[in-house]
Design a protein around this motif. Sequence first.
Motif, PDB file in Angstrom:
ATOM      1  N   GLY A 105       0.742  -0.996  -0.135  1.00  0.00           N
ATOM      2  CA  GLY A 105       0.223   0.204  -0.072  1.00  0.00           C
ATOM      3  C   GLY A 105       0.693   1.363   0.185  1.00  0.00           C
ATOM      4  N   ARG A 106       0.259   2.169  -0.355  1.00  0.00           N
ATOM      5  CA  ARG A 106       0.876   3.170  -0.337  1.00  0.00           C
ATOM      6  C   ARG A 106       1.713   4.292   0.447  1.00  0.00           C
ATOM      7  NH1 ARG A 106       3.102   3.981  -5.064  1.00  0.00           N
ATOM      8  NH2 ARG A 106       2.109   3.128  -6.779  1.00  0.00           N
ATOM      9  N   ASP A 107       1.094   3.861   2.036  1.00  0.00           N
ATOM     10  CA  ASP A 107       2.067   4.384   2.914  1.00  0.00           C
ATOM     11  C   ASP A 107       3.015   3.207   3.993  1.00  0.00           C
ATOM     12  OD1 ASP A 107       0.413   6.953   2.784  1.00  0.00           O
ATOM     13  OD2 ASP A 107      -0.769   6.059   3.615  1.00  0.00           O
ATOM     14  N   ASP A 108       2.415   2.457   2.976  1.00  0.00           N
ATOM     15  CA  ASP A 108       3.454   1.232   4.113  1.00  0.00           C
ATOM     16  C   ASP A 108       5.169   1.280   3.877  1.00  0.00           C
ATOM     17  OD1 ASP A 108       0.734   0.032   4.038  1.00  0.00           O
ATOM     18  OD2 ASP A 108       1.593  -2.014   2.253  1.00  0.00           O
ATOM     19  N   ILE A 109       5.024   0.747   4.964  1.00  0.00           N
ATOM     20  CA  ILE A 109       6.460   0.657   5.939  1.00  0.00           C
ATOM     21  C   ILE A 109       7.014  -0.370   5.233  1.00  0.00           C
ATOM     22  CG2 ILE A 109       8.687   1.408   7.614  1.00  0.00           C
ATOM     23  CD1 ILE A 109       7.334   3.949   6.110  1.00  0.00           C
ATOM     24  N   VAL A 110       8.118  -1.210   5.047  1.00  0.00           N
ATOM     25  CA  VAL A 110       8.161  -2.730   4.059  1.00  0.00           C
ATOM     26  C   VAL A 110       9.375  -2.941   4.587  1.00  0.00           C
ATOM     27  CG1 VAL A 110       9.294  -4.458   2.727  1.00  0.00           C
ATOM     28  CG2 VAL A 110       7.002  -2.498   2.417  1.00  0.00           C
ATOM     29  N   LEU A 111       9.806  -4.040   5.443  1.00  0.00           N
ATOM     30  CA  LEU A 111      11.575  -4.248   5.763  1.00  0.00           C
ATOM     31  C   LEU A 111      11.534  -5.961   5.087  1.00  0.00           C
ATOM     32  CD1 LEU A 111      13.698  -4.624   7.514  1.00  0.00           C
ATOM     33  CD2 LEU A 111      12.076  -6.210   8.781  1.00  0.00           C
ATOM     34  N   GLU A 112      12.538  -5.416   3.772  1.00  0.00           N
ATOM     35  CA  GLU A 112      13.215  -6.880   3.236  1.00  0.00           C
ATOM     36  C   GLU A 112      14.450  -7.222   3.547  1.00  0.00           C
ATOM     37  OE1 GLU A 112      15.473  -7.095  -1.075  1.00  0.00           O
ATOM     38  OE2 GLU A 112      15.814  -5.869  -0.270  1.00  0.00           O
TER      39      GLU A 112
END
Length: 240
Positions: A105-112
């Motif tokens: 989603g546009r506001d997401d914070i993602v960890l890879e």
Amino acid sequence: MNTRSSVLLMLLLTFTVNADDVDYAIARAAMVDEVHFYATLARDTGEEALNEDVMQALGTVERHEFVPARQKPFAYENRPLPIGYGQTISQPYIVAIMTDLIEPGRDDIVLEIGTGSGYQAAVLAKLVKHVYSIEIIEALADEASARLARLRYDNVTTKLGDGYYGWEEHGPFDAIVVTAAASHVPPPLVRQLRPGGRMIIPVGGQFMTQQLLLLEKTDDGTVITRQIAAVSFVPLTGKH
Ligand code: SAM
């Protein structure tokens, strides 16, 4: 060389560069078509097709920028490619389904976990607010960080470290994408997933087929796991 020759040479160079760009764009569009074809055939995500935004991101990120020079002719083939240090850039189809399954989603914070070349992080960066990515091999971490900065992926932050432990100070994360195979789901990553969040992770041993798992953390903290597909990833290393 006189002025006229210099201008001609510049024009020639400009044309050559543009011709390369056009070739890459055509190859990239063909790769996206192939991924679409695979996705409709395999239906690994449980849907008829992949999300339109994910396909668009795949069609925009210049995969040839993320592979070593000698691999550039193969950059848009739908397969993993070596990136040095015994590691690989993942197959575009796998990148696509992993990205799709976390429902970015546009506001997401993602960890890879597993920056590698930085390609998966770049695809995610087109779709979410910010990507944090951890790589355990110093040379790859340095190269990916420089590459992502040069290509102006300003919403990606990378660091050198063992991703098994996550990146607590930036959590909880809306989604976590693990791009190396773990023997089990790392408990620190489950803790750093926010309620309602999703994690995609290959689980299994190094010399056997691994299972791509989708974990969903419900609002009460329960984790629901779904088996997606048989995959083959390099192992998650480290001292954990
Ligand atoms: N996502 C990458 C890309 O788009 O190019 C491909 C990842 S490659 C299949 C897996 C990566 O995970 C390798 O670069 C490897 O060094 C890294 N890795 C393995 N164990 C790790 C760990 N414990 N923490 C962080 N990175 C790790």
